[in-house]
Design a protein around this motif. Structure first.
Motif, short mmCIF file in Angstrom:
data_model
loop_
_atom_site.label_atom_id
_atom_site.label_comp_id
_atom_site.label_asym_id
_atom_site.label_seq_id
_atom_site.Cartn_x
_atom_site.Cartn_y
_atom_site.Cartn_z
N ASN A 68 -9.03 -4.57 -36.20
CA ASN A 68 -8.68 -5.34 -35.00
C ASN A 68 -9.45 -6.65 -34.95
O ASN A 68 -8.91 -7.68 -34.52
CB ASN A 68 -8.96 -4.51 -33.75
CG ASN A 68 -7.95 -3.39 -33.55
OD1 ASN A 68 -6.83 -3.47 -34.05
ND2 ASN A 68 -8.35 -2.35 -32.84
N ASN A 69 -10.72 -6.63 -35.38
CA ASN A 69 -11.49 -7.87 -35.45
C ASN A 69 -10.80 -8.89 -36.35
O ASN A 69 -10.67 -10.08 -36.01
CB ASN A 69 -12.89 -7.61 -35.99
CG ASN A 69 -13.82 -6.99 -34.97
OD1 ASN A 69 -13.52 -6.97 -33.77
ND2 ASN A 69 -14.96 -6.50 -35.42
N LYS A 71 -7.64 -8.95 -37.17
CA LYS A 71 -6.38 -9.39 -36.57
C LYS A 71 -6.62 -10.52 -35.58
O LYS A 71 -5.82 -11.47 -35.49
CB LYS A 71 -5.69 -8.22 -35.90
CG LYS A 71 -5.07 -7.21 -36.86
CD LYS A 71 -4.40 -6.05 -36.13
CE LYS A 71 -3.82 -5.06 -37.12
NZ LYS A 71 -3.19 -3.90 -36.44
N GLN A 72 -7.72 -10.41 -34.83
CA GLN A 72 -8.06 -11.49 -33.89
C GLN A 72 -8.38 -12.77 -34.64
O GLN A 72 -8.04 -13.87 -34.18
CB GLN A 72 -9.24 -11.06 -33.01
CG GLN A 72 -8.94 -9.91 -32.07
CD GLN A 72 -7.75 -10.19 -31.16
OE1 GLN A 72 -7.67 -11.25 -30.54
NE2 GLN A 72 -6.83 -9.25 -31.09
N LEU A 75 -5.06 -14.28 -35.58
CA LEU A 75 -4.45 -14.97 -34.45
C LEU A 75 -5.14 -16.31 -34.19
O LEU A 75 -4.47 -17.32 -33.90
CB LEU A 75 -4.53 -14.10 -33.20
CG LEU A 75 -3.59 -12.89 -33.15
CD1 LEU A 75 -3.93 -12.01 -31.95
CD2 LEU A 75 -2.14 -13.33 -33.09
N ALA A 76 -6.46 -16.31 -34.31
CA ALA A 76 -7.22 -17.55 -34.09
C ALA A 76 -6.83 -18.61 -35.11
O ALA A 76 -6.64 -19.79 -34.77
CB ALA A 76 -8.72 -17.26 -34.14
N LEU A 119 -11.12 -17.95 -30.44
CA LEU A 119 -11.62 -16.58 -30.34
C LEU A 119 -12.25 -16.35 -28.97
O LEU A 119 -13.02 -15.39 -28.80
CB LEU A 119 -12.68 -16.32 -31.43
CG LEU A 119 -12.17 -16.19 -32.86
CD1 LEU A 119 -13.34 -16.18 -33.83
CD2 LEU A 119 -11.34 -14.91 -33.03
N GLU A 120 -11.96 -17.24 -28.03
CA GLU A 120 -12.53 -17.19 -26.68
C GLU A 120 -14.05 -17.31 -26.72
O GLU A 120 -14.76 -16.66 -25.96
CB GLU A 120 -12.10 -15.91 -25.96
CG GLU A 120 -10.60 -15.79 -25.77
CD GLU A 120 -10.20 -14.55 -24.99
OE1 GLU A 120 -11.05 -13.66 -24.79
OE2 GLU A 120 -9.02 -14.47 -24.57
N ALA A 167 -17.39 -10.18 -32.63
CA ALA A 167 -16.06 -10.37 -33.22
C ALA A 167 -16.12 -10.61 -34.72
O ALA A 167 -15.11 -10.51 -35.41
CB ALA A 167 -15.35 -11.55 -32.55
#
Length: 358
Positions: A68-69, A71-72, A75-76, A119-120, A167
Motif C-alpha cells: 500500500n505504501n 501504491k501511494q 499515485l504521487a 504524498l500529503e 510512508a
C-alpha cells in the motif's frame, strides 16, 4: 429418665451426624503432577503449531502495508506527472559521480523530495531550501567538479532530512531508520543523521555513480525510468508502463554502503538497480560474487535483511522476494528466483523486450 432402645438409636444417629463420627471419604478433584505435565505439553505443542501461522499472518499484513505504501508512491508520481508533465529526476546535482555537475552546482538532492506534496507531506516539503544543497560530503566522497550551493547544516536541509516518514518505511524491515545515514560519507552534514527509506527510484546505478550527467547520452535500450538531472516522460517508456519497474524496495541496512536516505544523495546513494550486470544483481542477494568472503577479517557472514552492496540493493525482509512499483502504478511482488534476463527486461524501459510478470 428412661430411654427406649429406639430413642437411643435415634439420639446416637443424630449426634454421629452432627459430630462427624461417621466419615465419608470424598475423591480429590485436583490435577496430579503427571496430568499437569501432560496439559502443559499439549499447550506447548499447540503453540508450536500455531506460532508459524500467526507469524505468517503478521508478515502477510506487513507485506500488504508495504504494498500500500508503494501504491501511494505510484499515485504521487502519476499526480506529479499530471502537474509537471514529466517525472522528477532521480537526483539533482549529485556530487558523488565523476565529471562536472550540471551547471557546476552540487546539490545532492533526492527526487523523492519533489513528490512530497503529492504524498500529503507539504509541511515536510516546506522545511527544505530547494535552491541549495541537501547534503555535503567532503573530501574524496565528492568526486564531481562544481560548487556546493549553500550549507545543509545551516540552511535547514540537513535537519529536515532527519524526519522519519512512515510512508517510506516497510514494516517488515526491523533495521534502524537512523544511524546508517551519518558521517562524512553518508550523512547530510556533520552532526546530522539522515532518515533512511525502503523505497527508491529504478536507475542504472553504475552510470549514476560513474559518470555525471551520463543518462542523457546513454543508449536508449539501457535506460531506466529515472536518471540524474533528467526528467523522463511516460511516453518514453516504449516497453509499456505495466511492464517496467518504476520504484523498488530495499533494506535500511547496506553492508557495502550505509543505506539510502530519502531526502538526499550521498556517497554511493544512487537508487535501486535490480540488474547491475549478468553476474551481479538480483533480489534478496545477501552476498555478491564480486565481494569475496575472505576479503574481510574475520570473513564476512551474510545476514538476511542486510543488502550486501549499494549497487544491487533490490531487497526486503519479505520471504521470497520484494515489491516493485510498475510504471502504471500497480505493485507486484517479484520472486527472488526470477532469472536475470527477465529482470533486466523489466528494469529497462525501452529495450524492445516486453515480458510477462512472473
Amino acid at each position: 429418665m428412661t430411654l427406649s432402645p429406639h430413642s437411643s438409636f435415634r439420639f446416637f444417629s443424630r449426634n454421629s451426624r452432627r459430630h462427624g463420627a461417621s466419615k465419608v471419604v470424598q475423591k480429590s478433584t485436583g490435577f496430579t503432577l503427571v496430568e499437569l505435565l501432560v496439559v502443559i505439553a499439549i499447550i506447548g505443542v499447540l503453540i508450536a503449531l500455531l506460532l508459524p501461522a500467526v507469524q505468517q499472518a503478521r508478515e502477510a499484513a506487513r507485506r500488504m502495508h508495504c504494498s500500500n505504501n508503494m501504491k501511494q508512491l505510484g499515485l504521487a508520481l502519476h499526480n506529479y506527472v499530471d502537474t509537471h508533465k514529466v517525472l522528477p529526476a532521480s537526483s539533482r546535482g549529485y556530487g558523488g559521480c565523476v565529471g562536472t555537475a550540471v551547471n557546476s552546482e552540487i546539490k545532492n538532492a533526492n527526487g523523492i523530495v519533489a513528490i512530497l506534496p503529492f504524498l500529503e507531506q507539504n509541511a515536510v516539503y516546506d522545511l527544505f531550501n530547494h535552491k541549495e544543497a541537501y547534503s555535503v560530503n567532503p573530501g574524496s566522497y565528492q568526486r564531481a567538479t562544481g560548487t556546493v550551493v549553500g550549507d545543509p547544516a545551516t540552511n535547514g536541509n540537513a535537519a529536515a532530512a532527519q524526519t522519519e516518514l512512515q510512508a517510506l518505511l516497510c514494516p517488515s524491515d526491523n533495521n534502524e531508520v537512523k544511524g546508517r545515514c551519518s558521517g562524512g560519507a553518508y550523512g547530510p552534514a556533520s552532526g546530522f543523521s539522515g532518515a533512511a527509506t525502503n523505497y527508491d527510484f529504478i536507475v542504472n546505478c553504475g552510470l549514476e555513480f560513474g559518470t555525471c550527467n551520463g543518462y542523457a547520452t546513454s543508449a536508449s535500450n539501457t535506460k531506466r525510468m529515472f536518471g540524474a538531472d533528467v526528467n523522463t516522460k511516460f511516453g518514453d517508456v516504449t516497453d509499456g508502463l505495466s511492464n517496467t519497474f518504476m520504484m523498488g524496495e530495499t533494506t535500511k541496512y547496506h553492508v557495502n554502503g550505509g543505506a539510502f536516505a530519502w531526502a538526499y544523495r550521498a556517497w554511493v546513494m544512487t537508487g535501486i538497480d535490480p540488474h547491475y550486470s549478468a553476474t551481479n544483481g538480483g533480489i534478496n542477494v545477501w552476498h555478491q560474487p564480486w565481494v569475496h568472503s575472505t576479503w574481510q577479517s574475520p570473513p564476512f557472514v551474510p545476514i538476511r535483511g542486510r543488502a550486501r552492496s549499494w549497487w544491487v540493493a533490490a531487497a526486503s525482509l519479505h520471504p521470497g522476494g520484494c515489491n516493485f512499483l510498475m510504471g502504471d502504478g500497480s505493485v507486484h511482488f517479484i520472486p527472488e528466483s526470477i532469472d536475470k534476463p527477465t529482470l533486466l527486461n523489466l528494469t529497462c524501459m525501452s529495450d524492445g523486450e516486453v515480458v510477462k510478470l512472473p
